[in-house]
Write an enzyme that holds these catalytic residues in place. Sequence first.
Site, PDB file in Angstrom:
ATOM      1  N   ARG A   1       0.880  -1.178   0.000  1.00 42.62           N
ATOM      2  CA  ARG A   1       0.000   0.000   0.000  1.00 42.62           C
ATOM      3  C   ARG A   1       0.911   1.220   0.000  1.00 42.62           C
ATOM      4  O   ARG A   1       1.534   1.524   1.005  1.00 42.62           O
ATOM      5  CB  ARG A   1      -0.902  -0.044   1.233  1.00 42.62           C
ATOM      6  CG  ARG A   1      -1.438   1.310   1.646  1.00 42.62           C
ATOM      7  CD  ARG A   1      -2.613   1.230   2.580  1.00 42.62           C
ATOM      8  NE  ARG A   1      -2.352   0.660   3.906  1.00 42.62           N
ATOM      9  CZ  ARG A   1      -1.702   1.270   4.894  1.00 42.62           C
ATOM     10  NH1 ARG A   1      -1.198   2.464   4.736  1.00 42.62           N
ATOM     11  NH2 ARG A   1      -1.549   0.677   6.062  1.00 42.62           N
TER      12      ARG A   1
ATOM     13  N   HIS B   1      -3.682   4.228   4.760  1.00 44.22           N
ATOM     14  CA  HIS B   1      -4.734   3.201   4.859  1.00 44.22           C
ATOM     15  C   HIS B   1      -6.065   3.762   4.379  1.00 44.22           C
ATOM     16  O   HIS B   1      -6.771   3.157   3.569  1.00 44.22           O
ATOM     17  CB  HIS B   1      -4.849   2.728   6.308  1.00 44.22           C
ATOM     18  CG  HIS B   1      -6.070   1.911   6.584  1.00 44.22           C
ATOM     19  ND1 HIS B   1      -6.213   0.628   6.130  1.00 44.22           N
ATOM     20  CD2 HIS B   1      -7.209   2.210   7.243  1.00 44.22           C
ATOM     21  CE1 HIS B   1      -7.398   0.162   6.500  1.00 44.22           C
ATOM     22  NE2 HIS B   1      -8.020   1.102   7.177  1.00 44.22           N
TER      23      HIS B   1
ATOM     24  N   TYR C   1       3.816   5.442  11.677  1.00 43.22           N
ATOM     25  CA  TYR C   1       4.180   4.053  11.987  1.00 43.22           C
ATOM     26  C   TYR C   1       5.125   3.379  10.996  1.00 43.22           C
ATOM     27  O   TYR C   1       5.538   2.255  11.222  1.00 43.22           O
ATOM     28  CB  TYR C   1       2.917   3.196  12.161  1.00 43.22           C
ATOM     29  CG  TYR C   1       1.932   3.267  10.997  1.00 43.22           C
ATOM     30  CD1 TYR C   1       2.137   2.524   9.846  1.00 43.22           C
ATOM     31  CD2 TYR C   1       0.808   4.085  11.063  1.00 43.22           C
ATOM     32  CE1 TYR C   1       1.251   2.589   8.788  1.00 43.22           C
ATOM     33  CE2 TYR C   1      -0.098   4.161  10.009  1.00 43.22           C
ATOM     34  CZ  TYR C   1       0.131   3.410   8.877  1.00 43.22           C
ATOM     35  OH  TYR C   1      -0.748   3.477   7.832  1.00 43.22           O
TER      36      TYR C   1
HETATM   37  C1  LIG Z   1     -13.829  -6.770  12.302  1.00 45.59           C
HETATM   38  C2  LIG Z   1     -13.125  -5.491  12.052  1.00 45.59           C
HETATM   39  N1  LIG Z   1     -12.229  -5.038  12.959  1.00 45.59           N
HETATM   40  C3  LIG Z   1     -11.617  -3.856  12.775  1.00 45.59           C
HETATM   41  C4  LIG Z   1     -11.876  -3.105  11.681  1.00 45.59           C
HETATM   42  C5  LIG Z   1     -11.184  -1.761  11.496  1.00 45.59           C
HETATM   43  N2  LIG Z   1     -10.248  -1.858  10.367  1.00 45.59           N
HETATM   44  C6  LIG Z   1     -10.600  -1.434   9.139  1.00 45.59           C
HETATM   45  S1  LIG Z   1      -9.443  -1.786   8.020  1.00 45.59           S
HETATM   46  C7  LIG Z   1      -8.427  -2.491   9.156  1.00 45.59           C
HETATM   47  C8  LIG Z   1      -7.123  -3.089   8.702  1.00 45.59           C
HETATM   48  C9  LIG Z   1      -7.327  -4.118   7.642  1.00 45.59           C
HETATM   49  O1  LIG Z   1      -6.115  -4.601   7.177  1.00 45.59           O
HETATM   50  P1  LIG Z   1      -6.035  -5.666   6.019  1.00 45.59           P
HETATM   51  O2  LIG Z   1      -6.958  -6.808   6.270  1.00 45.59           O
HETATM   52  O3  LIG Z   1      -4.593  -6.001   5.853  1.00 45.59           O
HETATM   53  O4  LIG Z   1      -6.572  -4.915   4.735  1.00 45.59           O
HETATM   54  P2  LIG Z   1      -6.083  -3.536   4.092  1.00 45.59           P
HETATM   55  O5  LIG Z   1      -6.867  -2.441   4.736  1.00 45.59           O
HETATM   56  O6  LIG Z   1      -4.620  -3.416   4.332  1.00 45.59           O
HETATM   57  O7  LIG Z   1      -6.425  -3.632   2.651  1.00 45.59           O
HETATM   58  C10 LIG Z   1      -9.010  -2.438  10.417  1.00 45.59           C
HETATM   59  C11 LIG Z   1      -8.372  -2.922  11.638  1.00 45.59           C
HETATM   60  C12 LIG Z   1     -12.812  -3.597  10.754  1.00 45.59           C
HETATM   61  N3  LIG Z   1     -13.135  -2.929   9.642  1.00 45.59           N
HETATM   62  N4  LIG Z   1     -13.424  -4.781  10.964  1.00 45.59           N
END
Ligand SMILES: Cc1ncc(C[n+]2csc(CCOP(=O)(O)OP(=O)(O)O)c2C)c(N)n1
Lengths: 382, 338
Positions: free
Chosen positions: A272, A276, A285
């Site tokens: 990425r 985010h 971070y």
């Molecule tokens: C069950 C849940 N917990 C927390 C969140 C908050 N949250 C949104 S995106 C994220 C990180 C997701 O990381 P990843 O699965 O690696 O996908 P990326 O965003 O990097 O594409 C978090 C913790 C959420 N959307 N759903």
Amino acid sequence: MNMKNEAGSKDVPAAVREDSDLVQVLDAEGNVLPQASVPDISDRQLLELYETIKFARHFDQRAISFQRQGRLATYAPMTGQEGSQVATSLALAEQDWLFPTYREHAAKYAHGMDLASLFEPLRGYREGYAIPDDVNVMPEYIPIATQVPQAMGMAWGHKLQGKTDTAVLCHLGDGATSEGDFHEGLNFAGVFDVPAVFVCNNNQWAISVPRERQTASETIAEKAQAYGIDGVRVDGLDPLAVYKVASAALEKARNPGPGELRPTLIESVQYRFGAHTTADDPSVYRDESEEEAWRDRDPVDRIETYLYNEGILDSDLESEIQDSIEQEVSEAIETAEQTETSPDNIVEHVYEDVPARLEEQRDELNRLREKYDDGAFSEVLE
Amino acid sequence: MSSTASTQTGQNAQRLTLVEAIQDGLYTEMSQDDSVVVLGEDVGKNGGVFRATDQLYEEFGEDRVIDTPLAEAGIIGASIGLAQTGMKPVPEMQFMGFMYPAFDQIVSHAARLRSRSQGQYSVPMVIRAPYGGGIRAPEHHSESKEAFFVHEPGLKVVSPSTPYDAKGLLAASIHDPDPVIFLEPKLIYRAFREDVPTKPYEVSLSEAAVRREGSDISVYTWGAMTRPALIAAENLSQSHGIEVEVIDLRTLSPLDVATITDSFKKTGRAAIVHEAPKTGGLGAEIATTIQEEALVHQEAPIKRIAGFDAPMPLHSLEDYYLPQAVRIQDGIRETVDF
Ligand SMILES: Cc1ncc(C[n+]2csc(CCOP(=O)(O)OP(=O)(O)O)c2C)c(N)n1
């Protein structure tokens, strides 16, 4: 189909360098690697792949700037990930299904979603979540990993009903591999041998938490083994490699050869580049130099170089494509900005028919809207 | 906010926002008790997506401010285990809408390990979660489902509406021997500042606060809705001479029944304001409690001014979903004029 890459070369991000089983077609510049086989697709399809990736890059930049202008709410950028999103979607057959996350704007678009409808939810209109009957895309998944068992279930349903020409492709992030739903979904997929392809977009970060904090296993692809399904690791910034791996996995899901398993977990290794979401500040971070190393492998540049090398693309065609992309995105945001809604929409589609009590709640709101004016409701609550 | 450490010297109070008061509360408790640990998604290096754990990682290190894998059931299950070793976990759920994977751990175990072990084991921990709408957030980021947890015996449920209370209620929650669900109204995380003592203090988990005295009607509310309720009360006092008593429940479970009924006995009328869906919301519980305890004082039907029995809409319509001052005023007038 595995390819050795240039192990040990400088400026290759560790996550790409370390794994000799990583599938690659193009080198960092976009030249075909020795011994690599290019996917067997027409020049027209290659151009479509390129155009859609370019489109995704432009969409992303515009969306970020629209957000800064206050024209869109929180947006999850995809720069760096477009190549994988587009290549996986273009590998789908029309009847195949897509389970996207909140970041898969380009994957949705490439599988048939209307462009303006991608902007509408970002402007606060649920109308944009409506999916046309002829498009096999589920609404985007925001709660992490919840799509995994559902995608498995849909693939299972197709199989149980003898619809073996239809595969399901499910996106997820590296963070998602920590959730119970991921493990339950993949375990079922193995047990029931369903026609599903799970694409883990390993962009190295789940907000501020690095991949190494999600799992102590060396790769994500190797988790497949524990569920008795196939696991493949591919260079996610190499659109040709992703296309090749995804097509093969989808084909296998639909038509497994003797002894072959239908489900596959693809770890698409990528990065990425940006934040985010537009509400996030990555400088808190992570180190900028990490991003720079990955920038050298930009999927847009790589596919572009490849097409130039092959004589499929030249500068005239490139600027023609760019112009039409810019126009298309501008028009879509204009369309999205004309979306109108009504407070009545709050009660719509909760059930097939609006229950009497919910109707009362709507009528009460409309009585108040008439008595006071709509401005009274838009007063900031704080 | 500057490092809490540097602001501890000198003054007795600092003007903090609600989220800063929570950060300060965590800092204060962690400084005093080594067993308090913070864990969750992005709470460490990033300081939390709302910065509620800002600077704590730098101050206390990665063994006390712990970035976990993205797994709510894991975070809460692990916290239950940590608590068995004498540690005081303060897990963060990033948004209330993402607590559901942990629901089983919370309701089947955290809430009832004490009763399942006949008092042998307990789960002293504080689960923090930002909740509620109004910040133009994406889908699933605006949930207000406090009733799920209020319905579960064995849990305490808390929701502050001011920075002062946030720090004091958090301290009381951390000192509490039972599991506490600490719901933070994110709409007012940064809405205003208030003097918050630098020294440690508690706000009791058994007392509602009378935010405004009045004789004509009692309005019961909590969290972010306290502000529009107070605005409505002021407006009605000026425009119609209606004097509204505003009760901020602060602790949603167990309820402070005495304060609720005492106020009703004085005013004889009640309205309950919450942003959660109306059906099965906490308003129903409060209305029934009033009827059980003080029916003979009742002069008008009890009014609920609440969210819709529908999912929170995306932000273009959320102002219509949330009880705004006009809706609250209208509901109050209807009840007073009955
Ligand atoms: C069950 C849940 N917990 C927390 C969140 C908050 N949250 C949104 S995106 C994220 C990180 C997701 O990381 P990843 O699965 O690696 O996908 P990326 O965003 O990097 O594409 C978090 C913790 C959420 N959307 N759903």
